[in-house]
Design a protein around this motif. Sequence first.
Motif, PDB file in Angstrom:
ATOM      1  N   LYS A   1       1.331  -1.423  -0.308  1.00  0.00           N
ATOM      2  CA  LYS A   1       0.017   0.298  -0.012  1.00  0.00           C
ATOM      3  C   LYS A   1       0.814   1.104   0.067  1.00  0.00           C
ATOM      4  O   LYS A   1       0.953   1.991   0.357  1.00  0.00           O
ATOM      5  CB  LYS A   1      -0.693   0.223   1.140  1.00  0.00           C
ATOM      6  N   LYS A   2       2.206   0.977  -0.670  1.00  0.00           N
ATOM      7  CA  LYS A   2       2.802   2.494  -1.081  1.00  0.00           C
ATOM      8  C   LYS A   2       2.350   2.783  -2.231  1.00  0.00           C
ATOM      9  O   LYS A   2       3.340   2.607  -3.076  1.00  0.00           O
ATOM     10  CB  LYS A   2       3.989   2.133  -0.839  1.00  0.00           C
ATOM     11  N   TYR A   3       1.296   3.468  -1.909  1.00  0.00           N
ATOM     12  CA  TYR A   3       0.384   3.699  -3.287  1.00  0.00           C
ATOM     13  C   TYR A   3       1.568   4.741  -4.502  1.00  0.00           C
ATOM     14  O   TYR A   3       1.893   4.488  -5.438  1.00  0.00           O
ATOM     15  CB  TYR A   3      -0.991   4.334  -3.134  1.00  0.00           C
ATOM     16  N   ASP A   4       2.326   6.139  -3.950  1.00  0.00           N
ATOM     17  CA  ASP A   4       2.931   6.603  -5.332  1.00  0.00           C
ATOM     18  C   ASP A   4       3.803   5.928  -4.999  1.00  0.00           C
ATOM     19  O   ASP A   4       4.469   5.880  -6.425  1.00  0.00           O
ATOM     20  CB  ASP A   4       3.400   7.798  -3.883  1.00  0.00           C
TER      21      ASP A   4
ATOM     22  N   GLY B   1      -6.822   2.121  -5.396  1.00  0.00           N
ATOM     23  CA  GLY B   1      -6.080   1.862  -4.021  1.00  0.00           C
ATOM     24  C   GLY B   1      -6.265   3.413  -2.899  1.00  0.00           C
ATOM     25  O   GLY B   1      -6.553   3.779  -1.910  1.00  0.00           O
ATOM     26  N   LYS B   2      -5.979   4.730  -3.766  1.00  0.00           N
ATOM     27  CA  LYS B   2      -6.319   5.845  -3.598  1.00  0.00           C
ATOM     28  C   LYS B   2      -7.583   6.442  -3.551  1.00  0.00           C
ATOM     29  O   LYS B   2      -7.712   8.043  -3.929  1.00  0.00           O
ATOM     30  CB  LYS B   2      -5.273   6.119  -4.878  1.00  0.00           C
ATOM     31  N   GLY B   3      -8.641   6.007  -4.150  1.00  0.00           N
ATOM     32  CA  GLY B   3      -9.818   6.540  -4.102  1.00  0.00           C
ATOM     33  C   GLY B   3      -9.948   7.038  -5.428  1.00  0.00           C
ATOM     34  O   GLY B   3     -10.666   7.664  -5.680  1.00  0.00           O
TER      35      GLY B   3
ATOM     36  N   ALA C   1      -8.395   5.727 -12.251  1.00  0.00           N
ATOM     37  CA  ALA C   1      -8.317   3.855 -12.612  1.00  0.00           C
ATOM     38  C   ALA C   1      -8.932   3.232 -13.892  1.00  0.00           C
ATOM     39  O   ALA C   1      -8.290   2.356 -15.010  1.00  0.00           O
ATOM     40  CB  ALA C   1      -8.919   3.300 -11.475  1.00  0.00           C
ATOM     41  N   TYR C   2     -10.466   4.147 -14.192  1.00  0.00           N
ATOM     42  CA  TYR C   2     -10.673   4.022 -15.422  1.00  0.00           C
ATOM     43  C   TYR C   2      -9.848   4.224 -16.768  1.00  0.00           C
ATOM     44  O   TYR C   2      -9.831   3.166 -17.286  1.00  0.00           O
ATOM     45  CB  TYR C   2     -12.107   5.360 -15.732  1.00  0.00           C
TER      46      TYR C   2
ATOM     47  N   ILE D   1     -11.933  -4.446 -13.119  1.00  0.00           N
ATOM     48  CA  ILE D   1     -11.135  -3.186 -12.436  1.00  0.00           C
ATOM     49  C   ILE D   1     -12.419  -1.599 -12.669  1.00  0.00           C
ATOM     50  O   ILE D   1     -13.403  -1.234 -12.231  1.00  0.00           O
ATOM     51  CB  ILE D   1     -10.399  -3.169 -12.868  1.00  0.00           C
ATOM     52  N   ARG D   2     -12.586  -2.256 -14.746  1.00  0.00           N
ATOM     53  CA  ARG D   2     -12.919  -1.581 -15.024  1.00  0.00           C
ATOM     54  C   ARG D   2     -15.219  -1.769 -14.397  1.00  0.00           C
ATOM     55  O   ARG D   2     -15.684  -0.273 -14.218  1.00  0.00           O
ATOM     56  CB  ARG D   2     -13.603  -1.578 -15.799  1.00  0.00           C
ATOM     57  N   ALA D   3     -15.293  -2.482 -14.015  1.00  0.00           N
ATOM     58  CA  ALA D   3     -16.572  -2.704 -12.897  1.00  0.00           C
ATOM     59  C   ALA D   3     -16.703  -1.692 -12.016  1.00  0.00           C
ATOM     60  O   ALA D   3     -17.685  -1.121 -11.141  1.00  0.00           O
ATOM     61  CB  ALA D   3     -17.223  -4.009 -12.767  1.00  0.00           C
TER      62      ALA D   3
END
Length: 168
Positions: A35-38, A67-69, A74-75, A97-99
């Motif tokens: 969860k180290k998103y950056d 993960g970052k909202g 993401a889309y 993921i798309r859904a």
Amino acid sequence: GNYTLAEKNLLLSLSLSATNPEAYLGLGQTYLALKKYDQALKNFEQARILNPDSFEASEGLANVYIGKGEYNNAYIALIKVEKSAETPAQRAHFLYIRALSLEKLDQPGAAFRDWNALLALSPDATTTEMRETAKEKIASLQSPTPSATPTPKPGTIKPSKTPRPTDT
């Protein structure tokens, strides 16, 4: 599961060859799991720069954004490589993921379509978690929302002033 060792080995690999997209991909996956998103984002972006058609790099980016909202990002990250989802498993990940993104972007009809398409794939192409999530989401998207119909209080209904027709 040993992310510390994975990170160490992947960084060593990159020190030997800074143009290895697989090492960036692995490092991105490691940071995503932590969860180290950056840090994950930077590595997935580098993997995609080195291999623009990499479904896995774009999937990683999409998962980081989820993960970052950041569902719109993401889309966008995933939609660019829809044609690269060549295997049934990749197609399943794409639809999943798309859904998720479409639901968060207030597109329930499109999300419903993707959840159904996911369930139409062979069970071998999906995970149990994907299938269970799809079933739950379909059920929630199908169930009608109850509407509040006001019930009149006793004695508040007044007769209509419209005359009734008489039988002749």
